[in-house]
Design a protein around this motif. Sequence first.
Motif, PDB file in Angstrom:
ATOM      1  N   LEU A  33       4.424  -1.957   2.207  1.00 50.51           N
ATOM      2  CA  LEU A  33       3.303  -2.346   1.681  1.00 50.51           C
ATOM      3  C   LEU A  33       3.423  -2.958   0.614  1.00 50.51           C
ATOM      4  O   LEU A  33       2.663  -3.770  -0.140  1.00 50.51           O
ATOM      5  CB  LEU A  33       2.386  -0.978   1.591  1.00 50.51           C
ATOM      6  N   MET A  34       4.387  -2.359  -0.543  1.00 49.79           N
ATOM      7  CA  MET A  34       4.433  -2.887  -1.822  1.00 49.79           C
ATOM      8  C   MET A  34       4.977  -4.511  -1.660  1.00 49.79           C
ATOM      9  O   MET A  34       4.612  -5.420  -2.437  1.00 49.79           O
ATOM     10  CB  MET A  34       5.309  -2.119  -2.438  1.00 49.79           C
ATOM     11  N   ALA A  35       5.914  -4.725  -0.695  1.00 47.48           N
ATOM     12  CA  ALA A  35       6.399  -5.925  -0.214  1.00 47.48           C
ATOM     13  C   ALA A  35       5.449  -6.975   0.091  1.00 47.48           C
ATOM     14  O   ALA A  35       5.273  -7.966  -0.581  1.00 47.48           O
ATOM     15  CB  ALA A  35       7.651  -5.943   0.511  1.00 47.48           C
ATOM     16  N   ALA A  36       4.174  -6.470   0.928  1.00 41.83           N
ATOM     17  CA  ALA A  36       3.267  -7.385   1.114  1.00 41.83           C
ATOM     18  C   ALA A  36       2.217  -7.791  -0.248  1.00 41.83           C
ATOM     19  O   ALA A  36       1.909  -8.897  -0.285  1.00 41.83           O
ATOM     20  CB  ALA A  36       2.456  -6.668   2.109  1.00 41.83           C
ATOM     21  N   ALA A  37       1.919  -6.823  -1.101  1.00 43.68           N
ATOM     22  CA  ALA A  37       1.274  -6.966  -2.219  1.00 43.68           C
ATOM     23  C   ALA A  37       1.969  -8.053  -3.131  1.00 43.68           C
ATOM     24  O   ALA A  37       1.502  -8.890  -3.532  1.00 43.68           O
ATOM     25  CB  ALA A  37       1.061  -5.600  -2.912  1.00 43.68           C
ATOM     26  N   LEU A  38       3.392  -7.743  -3.335  1.00 42.07           N
ATOM     27  CA  LEU A  38       4.183  -8.615  -4.064  1.00 42.07           C
ATOM     28  C   LEU A  38       4.208 -10.178  -3.440  1.00 42.07           C
ATOM     29  O   LEU A  38       4.216 -11.159  -4.199  1.00 42.07           O
ATOM     30  CB  LEU A  38       5.703  -8.215  -4.273  1.00 42.07           C
ATOM     31  N   VAL A  39       4.136 -10.258  -2.230  1.00 41.58           N
ATOM     32  CA  VAL A  39       4.376 -11.579  -1.532  1.00 41.58           C
ATOM     33  C   VAL A  39       3.076 -12.129  -1.826  1.00 41.58           C
ATOM     34  O   VAL A  39       3.158 -13.560  -2.242  1.00 41.58           O
ATOM     35  CB  VAL A  39       4.529 -11.656  -0.078  1.00 41.58           C
ATOM     36  N   SER A  40       1.870 -11.638  -1.983  1.00 47.06           N
ATOM     37  CA  SER A  40       0.555 -12.301  -2.216  1.00 47.06           C
ATOM     38  C   SER A  40       0.425 -12.931  -3.780  1.00 47.06           C
ATOM     39  O   SER A  40       0.330 -13.982  -3.983  1.00 47.06           O
ATOM     40  CB  SER A  40      -0.513 -11.366  -1.857  1.00 47.06           C
TER      41      SER A  40
END
Length: 315
Positions: A33-40
């Motif tokens: 979930l953190m990776a998804a947020a950081l990708v955006s």
Amino acid sequence: MSTSAPKSVAGTPNRSLRRTRPRYGEAVIKGLLMAAALVSVATTVGIVISLIPPAVDFFRQVSISEFLTGTDWTPLFSDKKFGVLPLVAATFVITGIALLIAVPVGLGAAIYLSEYARPRVRQLLKPSLEVLAGIPTVVYGFFALAFITPQLQDILPEAWALEVRSGLAAGLVMGVMIVPTIASLTEDALSAVPHALREGAFALGSGKRTVSVRVVVPAALSGIVAACVLGISRAVGETMIVLIAAGVSTGLRFNPFMEMETMTAFIARAASGDVPVDSIEYNTIFAVGALLFLATFVMNLIAIRLVRKYREVYE
């Protein structure tokens, strides 16, 4: 003295509430979930970084005042002029036409699905409405050019001189394209309003229309505003419909019956041509892209303020 473990009321040993072993699965999910947020976030930062250097090179040769106030846009011609107002005007004219179609239709569809439709009807209509969002925009563009424009030419008086490519046709079809976005998000916001508000209004003798318009819609106003702003952003950033159906213009035009070129259409047309890299013609793509990014960013900031202002919190 006895040192046995403490007993509970039922006579069984008390178990510690502390975690006995690490939960690796939960840690993995949190990491994803953190990776998804950081990708955006990284994507946004990457867009800004890619826009700034060419845009700076462009504004070293063209003044910002000329770019923002000029009424002629011919960067790919021999007589180069860099006034971006024609692109900005065409973008907002076509977006305005699209919103005149999408907002009333989307809001009406959402109110019907949320307040009037039976559950089985809602289960049938909502997916059918959302199918429109899955149609490729290039199909919408050819539909506007091959069907909508001839129909408008037959309906409208000849004195209005509707051209083969026009902002009107592009705006109408774009409005149909963003109806599912506004309708779906608005219906979700309306459905999230507590039923206690509806029941209280009915108990006071209000009718279905009064409850829908004067109770449910104001209570979901923040969600409705967010849906409309998302629709505006979708319309401003649309490319293929305006590239195919709206045409090209070099001067400032507000007449939707004539050809007009939006910012996204110019970016697509210039990027697909034989423009030398690092030339001023090439850098205009990034200058227009930076202006489009800034306009969208400002609209999102305004939307956030409106959503926070009209947000209702229920317990």
